[in-house]
Enzyme design. Structure first.
Site, PDB file in Angstrom:
ATOM      1  N   ILE A 166      -0.950  53.905  34.572  1.00  0.00           N
ATOM      2  CA  ILE A 166      -1.633  54.899  33.723  1.00  0.00           C
ATOM      3  C   ILE A 166      -3.137  54.903  33.926  1.00  0.00           C
ATOM      4  O   ILE A 166      -3.856  55.648  33.294  1.00  0.00           O
ATOM      5  CB  ILE A 166      -1.310  54.710  32.221  1.00  0.00           C
ATOM      6  CG1 ILE A 166      -1.492  53.267  31.765  1.00  0.00           C
ATOM      7  CG2 ILE A 166       0.064  55.237  31.909  1.00  0.00           C
ATOM      8  CD1 ILE A 166      -1.301  53.052  30.279  1.00  0.00           C
ATOM      9  N   GLY A 167      -3.625  54.076  34.816  1.00  0.00           N
ATOM     10  CA  GLY A 167      -5.067  54.126  35.068  1.00  0.00           C
ATOM     11  C   GLY A 167      -5.496  52.978  35.938  1.00  0.00           C
ATOM     12  O   GLY A 167      -4.861  51.927  35.965  1.00  0.00           O
ATOM     13  N   GLY A 169      -9.332  51.169  37.607  1.00  0.00           N
ATOM     14  CA  GLY A 169     -10.787  51.206  37.479  1.00  0.00           C
ATOM     15  C   GLY A 169     -11.357  49.896  37.933  1.00  0.00           C
ATOM     16  O   GLY A 169     -10.693  49.120  38.632  1.00  0.00           O
ATOM     17  N   GLY A 224      -9.225  46.776  37.300  1.00  0.00           N
ATOM     18  CA  GLY A 224      -7.864  46.620  37.812  1.00  0.00           C
ATOM     19  C   GLY A 224      -6.967  47.717  37.262  1.00  0.00           C
ATOM     20  O   GLY A 224      -7.410  48.625  36.569  1.00  0.00           O
ATOM     21  N   VAL A 277      -3.953  49.550  35.125  1.00  0.00           N
ATOM     22  CA  VAL A 277      -3.339  49.508  33.798  1.00  0.00           C
ATOM     23  C   VAL A 277      -1.952  50.129  33.911  1.00  0.00           C
ATOM     24  O   VAL A 277      -1.790  51.203  34.503  1.00  0.00           O
ATOM     25  CB  VAL A 277      -4.177  50.301  32.771  1.00  0.00           C
ATOM     26  CG1 VAL A 277      -3.582  50.176  31.377  1.00  0.00           C
ATOM     27  CG2 VAL A 277      -5.618  49.824  32.784  1.00  0.00           C
ATOM     28  N   LYS A 295      -2.810  45.232  30.842  1.00  0.00           N
ATOM     29  CA  LYS A 295      -4.059  45.178  31.610  1.00  0.00           C
ATOM     30  C   LYS A 295      -4.193  43.778  32.156  1.00  0.00           C
ATOM     31  O   LYS A 295      -4.171  42.808  31.395  1.00  0.00           O
ATOM     32  CB  LYS A 295      -5.260  45.493  30.717  1.00  0.00           C
ATOM     33  CG  LYS A 295      -5.141  46.851  30.080  1.00  0.00           C
ATOM     34  CD  LYS A 295      -6.394  47.278  29.379  1.00  0.00           C
ATOM     35  CE  LYS A 295      -6.177  48.667  28.801  1.00  0.00           C
ATOM     36  NZ  LYS A 295      -7.396  49.348  28.447  1.00  0.00           N
ATOM     37  N   ASP A 318     -18.930  48.421  26.465  1.00  0.00           N
ATOM     38  CA  ASP A 318     -18.526  49.392  27.489  1.00  0.00           C
ATOM     39  C   ASP A 318     -17.880  50.619  26.840  1.00  0.00           C
ATOM     40  O   ASP A 318     -16.841  51.088  27.281  1.00  0.00           O
ATOM     41  CB  ASP A 318     -17.563  48.719  28.475  1.00  0.00           C
ATOM     42  CG  ASP A 318     -17.319  49.569  29.727  1.00  0.00           C
ATOM     43  OD1 ASP A 318     -18.196  50.379  30.072  1.00  0.00           O
ATOM     44  OD2 ASP A 318     -16.247  49.431  30.342  1.00  0.00           O
TER      45      ASP A 318
END
Length: 297
Positions: A15-16, A18, A21, A23, A38, A140
């Site tokens: 699902i993602g 970045g 690492g 996800v 994660k 962040d």
């Protein structure tokens, strides 16, 4: 820490990705519910995991005990020894289908109504005030780290992870966005909870604009774009850092409504309180929640 995630959680989809690492959306084989996994690779020292990582995880787990509605839940932590020098730490969070970036992209023109913006920002600040009252910095904050459930509930994600990931980020070529970073972070000065308020201000403007407020390509470029809006700070406000004030051309503050035209008068006042250069003069999450902007009809 539990030992092995792969036995209990079955990855369903990526699902993602970045700087931190990949996800994964996964299913808990016991309960059937969806979770977000994660993972981060942490350098292992002779005593096992570094104390800093253990401390961060303990902090995240403590946050769960309070069960705040605007903070994503950490459900499990697993550690797997990969090599003598490296351990894979997997954090298991509740899964929320969309982040604020997706939510804004899906909003029909001309954008979100004022009442909805207020509700989103109030929830975001409530989550932040909770973290700050427990001395947790997010560090962040950006639209991708703010989750919005199908019922419109806002949940802050990835708080407290910045430090844990810092050692890993040195290993990845991914550029982390500067667009939501506070001036004191860009200048490599000391910083504390006000960094999150600056990021919240950037997000507040973006919810109206539906595009980021400051899109810099380097630390200096980001600062230049900030000063084009808020003006070049006075000499006495400039911290003692290697980047000097003389590097920037003199600028006067511009009306914030030139950049965020749809914002109300009270909204503009709150936004400027958030986008204050001096972190000691920047509004706190607690004070922001008491701002007249949230008292208006």
């Amino acid at each position: 820490m539990a030992q092995e995630c792969s036995l209990q959680y079955e990855p369903v989809a990526e699902i993602g990705g970045g700087a931190y690492g990949t996800v994964y959306k996964a299913r808990d084989k016991e309960s059937g519910q969806f979770v977000a996994l994660k993972s981060v690779r942490v350098q292992t020292d002779q005593n096992g995991l570094p104390l800093s990582t253990v401390r961060e995880v303990a902090l995240l787990k403590r946050m769960v005990l309070f069960d705040h509605p605007n903070v994503v839940k950490l459900m499990d932590v697993c550690a797997t020894l990969r090599t003598d020098q490296e351990t894979k730490v997997t954090l298991v969070f509740e899964h929320v289908d969309q982040d604020l970036r997706t939510y804004l992209d899906k909003a029909p023109a001309p954008g979100l109504p004022e009442g909805r913006i207020k509700d989103l920002m109030r929830q975001l600040l409530q989550g932040l005030e909770f973290l700050h009252s427990h001395l947790v910095l997010h560090r962040d904050l950006k639209p991708e780290n703010i989750l919005v459930t199908s019922r419109g509930q806002v949940k802050l994600a990835d708080f407290g992870l910045a430090r844990m990931y810092n050692c890993h980020m040195a290993l990845t070529p991914v550029v982390v966005t500067l667009w939501y970073r506070a001036p004191e972070v860009l200048l490599q000065s000391t910083y504390a909870t006000p960094v999150d308020i600056w990021s919240t201000g950037c997000i507040f403007a973006e919810v109206y604009r539906r595009k980021p407020l400051f899109c810099g390509e380097s630390e200096v470029d980001q600062l230049t774009k900030i000063f084009e809006v808020i003006g070049l700070p006075a000499e006495e406000e400039w911290p003692d850092v290697s980047i000097k004030r003389d590097n920037f051309s003199p600028q006067s503050p511009q009306p914030i409504t030139d950049f965020v035209p749809d914002i109300s008068e009270q909204g503009a006042a709150l936004l400027l309180d958030m986008l204050t250069f001096d972190p000691l003069k920047r509004i706190s999450a607690f004070k922001a929640l008491e701002h007249p902007f949230f008292q208006e009809d």
